[in-house]
Design a protein around this motif. Structure first.
Motif, PDB file in Angstrom:
ATOM      1  N   SER A  64       0.830  -1.208   0.000  1.00  0.00           N
ATOM      2  CA  SER A  64       0.000   0.000   0.000  1.00  0.00           C
ATOM      3  C   SER A  64       0.866   1.260   0.000  1.00  0.00           C
ATOM      4  O   SER A  64       0.976   1.955  -1.014  1.00  0.00           O
ATOM      5  CB  SER A  64      -0.946  -0.004   1.207  1.00  0.00           C
ATOM      6  OG  SER A  64      -1.860  -1.083   1.126  1.00  0.00           O
ATOM      7  N   LEU A  88       2.327   3.035  -3.350  1.00  0.00           N
ATOM      8  CA  LEU A  88       1.966   4.392  -3.760  1.00  0.00           C
ATOM      9  C   LEU A  88       3.204   5.191  -4.158  1.00  0.00           C
ATOM     10  O   LEU A  88       3.180   5.977  -5.120  1.00  0.00           O
ATOM     11  CB  LEU A  88       1.230   5.101  -2.629  1.00  0.00           C
ATOM     12  CG  LEU A  88      -0.234   4.704  -2.416  1.00  0.00           C
ATOM     13  CD1 LEU A  88      -0.778   5.305  -1.126  1.00  0.00           C
ATOM     14  CD2 LEU A  88      -1.079   5.159  -3.604  1.00  0.00           C
ATOM     15  N   LEU A  95       0.233   9.733  -4.920  1.00  0.00           N
ATOM     16  CA  LEU A  95      -1.211   9.696  -5.153  1.00  0.00           C
ATOM     17  C   LEU A  95      -1.662  11.046  -5.703  1.00  0.00           C
ATOM     18  O   LEU A  95      -1.580  12.069  -5.032  1.00  0.00           O
ATOM     19  CB  LEU A  95      -1.946   9.388  -3.840  1.00  0.00           C
ATOM     20  CG  LEU A  95      -3.471   9.378  -3.906  1.00  0.00           C
ATOM     21  CD1 LEU A  95      -3.969   8.309  -4.873  1.00  0.00           C
ATOM     22  CD2 LEU A  95      -4.073   9.166  -2.522  1.00  0.00           C
ATOM     23  N   ASP A 150      -7.180  -3.227  -8.237  1.00  0.00           N
ATOM     24  CA  ASP A 150      -5.951  -2.987  -7.496  1.00  0.00           C
ATOM     25  C   ASP A 150      -6.002  -3.760  -6.190  1.00  0.00           C
ATOM     26  O   ASP A 150      -7.050  -4.298  -5.791  1.00  0.00           O
ATOM     27  CB  ASP A 150      -5.797  -1.492  -7.224  1.00  0.00           C
ATOM     28  CG  ASP A 150      -4.346  -1.077  -7.018  1.00  0.00           C
ATOM     29  OD1 ASP A 150      -3.489  -1.972  -6.876  1.00  0.00           O
ATOM     30  OD2 ASP A 150      -4.086   0.142  -6.998  1.00  0.00           O
ATOM     31  N   LYS A 152      -4.513  -1.267  -0.636  1.00  0.00           N
ATOM     32  CA  LYS A 152      -4.021  -0.038  -1.268  1.00  0.00           C
ATOM     33  C   LYS A 152      -5.187   0.836  -1.719  1.00  0.00           C
ATOM     34  O   LYS A 152      -5.162   2.068  -1.558  1.00  0.00           O
ATOM     35  CB  LYS A 152      -3.126  -0.389  -2.458  1.00  0.00           C
ATOM     36  CG  LYS A 152      -2.618   0.812  -3.255  1.00  0.00           C
ATOM     37  CD  LYS A 152      -1.603   0.354  -4.290  1.00  0.00           C
ATOM     38  CE  LYS A 152      -1.175   1.478  -5.223  1.00  0.00           C
ATOM     39  NZ  LYS A 152      -2.188   1.726  -6.285  1.00  0.00           N
ATOM     40  N   ALA A 153      -6.224   0.217  -2.272  1.00  0.00           N
ATOM     41  CA  ALA A 153      -7.388   0.976  -2.731  1.00  0.00           C
ATOM     42  C   ALA A 153      -8.026   1.743  -1.578  1.00  0.00           C
ATOM     43  O   ALA A 153      -8.418   2.912  -1.731  1.00  0.00           O
ATOM     44  CB  ALA A 153      -8.406   0.043  -3.371  1.00  0.00           C
ATOM     45  N   TRP A 189      -6.486   2.633   1.268  1.00  0.00           N
ATOM     46  CA  TRP A 189      -5.531   3.670   1.669  1.00  0.00           C
ATOM     47  C   TRP A 189      -5.706   4.913   0.793  1.00  0.00           C
ATOM     48  O   TRP A 189      -5.691   6.045   1.282  1.00  0.00           O
ATOM     49  CB  TRP A 189      -4.097   3.149   1.557  1.00  0.00           C
ATOM     50  CG  TRP A 189      -3.506   2.632   2.819  1.00  0.00           C
ATOM     51  CD1 TRP A 189      -3.345   1.323   3.187  1.00  0.00           C
ATOM     52  CD2 TRP A 189      -2.975   3.410   3.905  1.00  0.00           C
ATOM     53  NE1 TRP A 189      -2.755   1.241   4.431  1.00  0.00           N
ATOM     54  CE2 TRP A 189      -2.513   2.505   4.887  1.00  0.00           C
ATOM     55  CE3 TRP A 189      -2.839   4.776   4.130  1.00  0.00           C
ATOM     56  CZ2 TRP A 189      -1.926   2.928   6.089  1.00  0.00           C
ATOM     57  CZ3 TRP A 189      -2.257   5.207   5.324  1.00  0.00           C
ATOM     58  CH2 TRP A 189      -1.813   4.283   6.284  1.00  0.00           C
ATOM     59  N   GLU A 190      -5.835   4.715  -0.509  1.00  0.00           N
ATOM     60  CA  GLU A 190      -5.998   5.849  -1.412  1.00  0.00           C
ATOM     61  C   GLU A 190      -7.259   6.639  -1.073  1.00  0.00           C
ATOM     62  O   GLU A 190      -7.246   7.881  -1.054  1.00  0.00           O
ATOM     63  CB  GLU A 190      -6.046   5.358  -2.860  1.00  0.00           C
ATOM     64  CG  GLU A 190      -4.713   4.821  -3.363  1.00  0.00           C
ATOM     65  CD  GLU A 190      -4.791   4.330  -4.795  1.00  0.00           C
ATOM     66  OE1 GLU A 190      -5.930   4.174  -5.299  1.00  0.00           O
ATOM     67  OE2 GLU A 190      -3.740   4.099  -5.411  1.00  0.00           O
ATOM     68  N   LYS A 223      -7.339  10.536   0.276  1.00  0.00           N
ATOM     69  CA  LYS A 223      -8.142  11.544  -0.424  1.00  0.00           C
ATOM     70  C   LYS A 223      -9.169  12.168   0.523  1.00  0.00           C
ATOM     71  O   LYS A 223      -9.507  13.351   0.397  1.00  0.00           O
ATOM     72  CB  LYS A 223      -8.837  10.911  -1.634  1.00  0.00           C
ATOM     73  CG  LYS A 223      -7.891  10.563  -2.762  1.00  0.00           C
ATOM     74  CD  LYS A 223      -8.614   9.879  -3.912  1.00  0.00           C
ATOM     75  CE  LYS A 223      -7.646   9.548  -5.047  1.00  0.00           C
ATOM     76  NZ  LYS A 223      -8.319   8.835  -6.169  1.00  0.00           N
TER      77      LYS A 223
END
Length: 383
Positions: free
Chosen positions: A26, A30, A36, A329, A333-334, A336-337, A341
């Protein structure tokens, strides 16, 4: 493009999940993709501070990945105004105190679950974060898996009609540790250390059911310890005081019924380590970690019960594979993004500490149901 460095205190990255899924797959992933992109000309660059009790282990990981910052002093890291986010992947018993300190220091919170060892503690953290005004998220990785994303696609498209039931099977054989090393740490099997499959898995089942099918309104569970003795990391025998299997029935808002078996004492005879079968009036689906297969009402064969002759059909061949239709993905990680955001672009996000408290509540009530041998209502909770 403007690059903004985001310093993240990562506590517990020497553990299997904290290291592999959160640090490597993650945060570092990135960085490997260049950061990101927030879509407004800003790129977030995560800078992890490896935090834990074993300095030599932290320095080994830092050296392996070219990282600069390690610490064994939680208070000092939280006192650093340049640290924006506190992430916790420690053992559950250490989590509540550390998160409370991070909230008091004004850090945004992202954490593994369960968020605390009991509902009072989990709700207390949610209220602290709300009152402090920090943003907070709880890892709910299963709903970001390709198989369950396909399942959600089917639900949103009305494929099932009225959903009747959900049946889940999760688990695998965890070696006892005597003649083959166990795949899970020994504390998982000691209740006094916060172990047990109910406190580990029921929080997962809560958010999967809540997000996809409806709020859990009651639970009836049987938790048991199938293997009473195991061997620890030093090869010493110990008493397994925590449950290693749980068999649960969950009533859902809207009328559907879910049955989920969870076990670390089962040998796998299914396509994936977890599978959910969903049956509805118009169709059914079986979803795992990655795949999802369907059978529509219009294509449902006519099975006939006859135990006197061998089966003439291969039932699995009567189901259709749901196509990917997109690239998936890593689920950790998805999320975390999405959380980053949420913190830096104020994007919507609802997998917060209150959602985490619902998972702790379900585990707590599941254990009560098992101890008392009865069905237990699951009341709604709020701040």
């Amino acid at each position: 493009m403007t690059r903004k460095t985001v310093r993240i205190a990562t506590n517990g990255v020497t553990g299997r999940m904290g290291y592999r899924q959160h640090l490597v797959r993650s945060i570092l992933a990135l960085r490997e993709q260049g950061g990101l992109d927030l879509g407004d000309g800003t790129v977030l660059w995560p800078e992890p501070i490896l935090l834990g009790r074993r300095e030599h282990a932290l320095r080994e990981i830092a050296g392996r990945h070219g990282l600069d910052h390690v610490s064994t002093d939680l208070d000092a890291v939280l006192a650093d105004p340049s640290v924006d986010i506190y992430f916790d992947a420690q053992v559950t018993s250490a989590r509540e105190e550390a998160i409370a300190k991070a909230i008091a220091a004004g850090k945004h919170i992202y954490t593994e679950k369960p968020t605390a060892t009991g509902l009072d503690g989990a709700l207390g953290l949610a209220r602290l974060a709300h009152d402090k005004g920090v943003k907070h998220g709880v890892v709910q990785d299963k709903i970001f898996l390709p198989g369950l994303l396909k399942l959600k696609r089917l639900i949103d498209g009305g494929f099932f009609g009225r959903i009747l039931s959900v049946r889940g099977e999760f688990g695998y054989w965890v070696f006892e540790g005597d003649w083959q090393p166990a795949q899970r740490p020994s504390w998982n099997y000691r209740a006094q250390d916060g172990g047990g499959i109910v406190v580990d898995m029921f929080p997962h089942w809560e958010y999967v059911l809540h997000e996809l099918f409806g709020r859990v309104t009651s639970v009836q569970a049987l938790a048991t310890t199938h293997i009473p003795q195991r061997w620890d990391e030093q090869g010493k025998p110990y008493d397994a005081t925590a449950d290693d299997a749980a068999y649960g029935i969950f009533e859902l808002e809207g009328g559907a019924v879910a049955q989920i078996n969870s076990s670390w004492a089962v040998r796998v005879h299914r396509d994936e380590l977890v599978e959910f079968q969903v049956d509805g009036t118009e169709g059914s689906a079986v979803a795992g970690l990655r795949s999802c297969r369907v059978q529509h009402r219009s294509a449902t064969p006519k099975p006939v019960w006859n135990p006197d002759i061998p089966a003439t059909e291969v039932f699995r061949d009567q189901w259709q594979e749901v196509p990917d239709n997109t690239e998936f993905d890593n689920g950790f990680k998805a999320q975390w993004e999405l959380f980053l955001k949420h913190v830096y672009a104020d994007a919507p996000y609802h997998w917060d500490l209150l959602a985490g408290a619902r998972g702790v509540q379900l585990a707590e009530l599941g254990l009560r149901s098992s101890a008392e041998g009865r069905r237990v209502d699951v009341p709604e909770i709020s701040l």
